[in-house]
Design an enzyme around this catalytic site. Structure first.
Site, PDB file in Angstrom:
ATOM      1  N   HIS A  99       0.920  -1.222  -0.017  1.00  0.00           N
ATOM      2  CA  HIS A  99      -0.142  -0.123  -0.016  1.00  0.00           C
ATOM      3  C   HIS A  99       0.664   1.173   0.056  1.00  0.00           C
ATOM      4  O   HIS A  99       2.056   1.184   0.356  1.00  0.00           O
ATOM      5  CB  HIS A  99      -0.909  -0.119   1.295  1.00  0.00           C
ATOM      6  CG  HIS A  99      -0.305  -0.146   2.455  1.00  0.00           C
ATOM      7  ND1 HIS A  99       0.240  -1.478   2.841  1.00  0.00           N
ATOM      8  CD2 HIS A  99       0.258   0.537   3.754  1.00  0.00           C
ATOM      9  CE1 HIS A  99       0.776  -1.294   4.208  1.00  0.00           C
ATOM     10  NE2 HIS A  99       0.662   0.049   4.400  1.00  0.00           N
ATOM     11  N   HIS A 101       1.122   5.054   1.306  1.00  0.00           N
ATOM     12  CA  HIS A 101       0.559   5.914   2.301  1.00  0.00           C
ATOM     13  C   HIS A 101       0.483   7.314   1.433  1.00  0.00           C
ATOM     14  O   HIS A 101       1.586   7.819   0.838  1.00  0.00           O
ATOM     15  CB  HIS A 101       1.267   6.337   3.306  1.00  0.00           C
ATOM     16  CG  HIS A 101       1.556   4.878   4.189  1.00  0.00           C
ATOM     17  ND1 HIS A 101       0.459   5.223   5.518  1.00  0.00           N
ATOM     18  CD2 HIS A 101       1.962   4.071   4.089  1.00  0.00           C
ATOM     19  CE1 HIS A 101       0.989   3.737   6.156  1.00  0.00           C
ATOM     20  NE2 HIS A 101       1.985   3.251   5.299  1.00  0.00           N
TER      21      HIS A 101
HETATM   22  P1  AMP Z   1       2.190   0.222   7.208  1.00  0.00           P
HETATM   23  O1  AMP Z   1       2.977   0.298   8.848  1.00  0.00           O
HETATM   24  O2  AMP Z   1       2.796   0.724   6.225  1.00  0.00           O
HETATM   25  O3  AMP Z   1       1.979  -1.525   7.073  1.00  0.00           O
HETATM   26  O4  AMP Z   1       0.909   0.723   7.451  1.00  0.00           O
HETATM   27  C1  AMP Z   1      -0.313   0.108   7.937  1.00  0.00           C
HETATM   28  C2  AMP Z   1      -1.472   1.214   7.991  1.00  0.00           C
HETATM   29  O5  AMP Z   1      -2.725   0.476   7.818  1.00  0.00           O
HETATM   30  C3  AMP Z   1      -1.371   2.122   9.524  1.00  0.00           C
HETATM   31  O6  AMP Z   1      -1.232   3.302   9.057  1.00  0.00           O
HETATM   32  C4  AMP Z   1      -2.616   1.667   9.955  1.00  0.00           C
HETATM   33  O7  AMP Z   1      -3.042   2.818  10.722  1.00  0.00           O
HETATM   34  C5  AMP Z   1      -3.490   1.295   8.834  1.00  0.00           C
HETATM   35  N1  AMP Z   1      -4.669   0.349   9.141  1.00  0.00           N
HETATM   36  C6  AMP Z   1      -4.698  -0.919   9.776  1.00  0.00           C
HETATM   37  N2  AMP Z   1      -5.775  -1.284  10.076  1.00  0.00           N
HETATM   38  C7  AMP Z   1      -6.572  -0.558   9.460  1.00  0.00           C
HETATM   39  C8  AMP Z   1      -8.095  -0.462   9.300  1.00  0.00           C
HETATM   40  N3  AMP Z   1      -8.788  -1.358   9.858  1.00  0.00           N
HETATM   41  N4  AMP Z   1      -8.745   0.620   8.597  1.00  0.00           N
HETATM   42  C9  AMP Z   1      -7.840   1.695   8.055  1.00  0.00           C
HETATM   43  N5  AMP Z   1      -6.372   1.921   8.208  1.00  0.00           N
HETATM   44  C10 AMP Z   1      -5.848   0.545   9.019  1.00  0.00           C
END
Ligand code: AMP
Length: 135
Positions: A99, A101
């Site tokens: 993903h 950001h």
């Molecule tokens: P990463 O550390 O790059 O894997 O980022 C994962 C992101 O997913 C984090 O910023 C979390 O806040 C976000 N995240 C995890 N669960 C959810 C959810 N159910 N809905 C929206 N965002 C989420």
């Protein structure tokens, strides 16, 4: 492929605020935003990292990240964005499903990345550069 929190969101098992969808990716609002409006451009399939993700999917995700950057600037009047991929757990990736950001940023918003900096020894940058050359 493995189920992740994002495949569950994709399939509607976990609720989300969805902002966009096409055949390769979708966009949701991050539930724990660094700055309000923080969005995630997520591949539809749970490729773990950039290496696993097909180029056409990655290109589409970047195109959509650019659209999201434009929208954040229009709606929030932010001054800039951070656009980033945590690429595998060593980089801080928590969800093993690629993903991008897109984080709105404002002058003087006080957010700072926690990186410290390394320093090259004499000649080290040139020798490492010769090993890292692409093509
Ligand atoms: P990463 O550390 O790059 O894997 O980022 C994962 C992101 O997913 C984090 O910023 C979390 O806040 C976000 N995240 C995890 N669960 C959810 C959810 N159910 N809905 C929206 N965002 C989420």
């Amino acid at each position: 492929m493995q189920e992740t929190v994002f495949t569950k969101i994709r399939d509607g098992v976990i609720p989300s605020v969805k902002l966009y969808e096409d055949d390769k990716c979708f966009v949701i609002m991050d539930i724990n935003p660094i700055v309000k409006g923080h969005s995630l451009v997520i591949a539809k399939e749970p490729y773990k990292n950039m290496g696993e993700c097909p180029e056409d999917v990655l290109f589409d995700m970047m195109k959509v990240a650019r659209m999201m950057d434009k929208k954040l600037r229009e709606v929030l009047c932010c001054d800039g964005t951070n656009v980033l991929i945590n690429n595998d757990p060593a980089s801080g990736q928590e969800v093993p499903h690629i993903h991008i950001h897109v984080i709105p940023r404002f002058k003087d918003d006080g957010r700072k990345f926690g990186f410290t900096h390394d320093k090259y020894e004499e000649g080290e940058m040139i020798s490492l550069g010769s090993r890292l050359r692409l093509g």
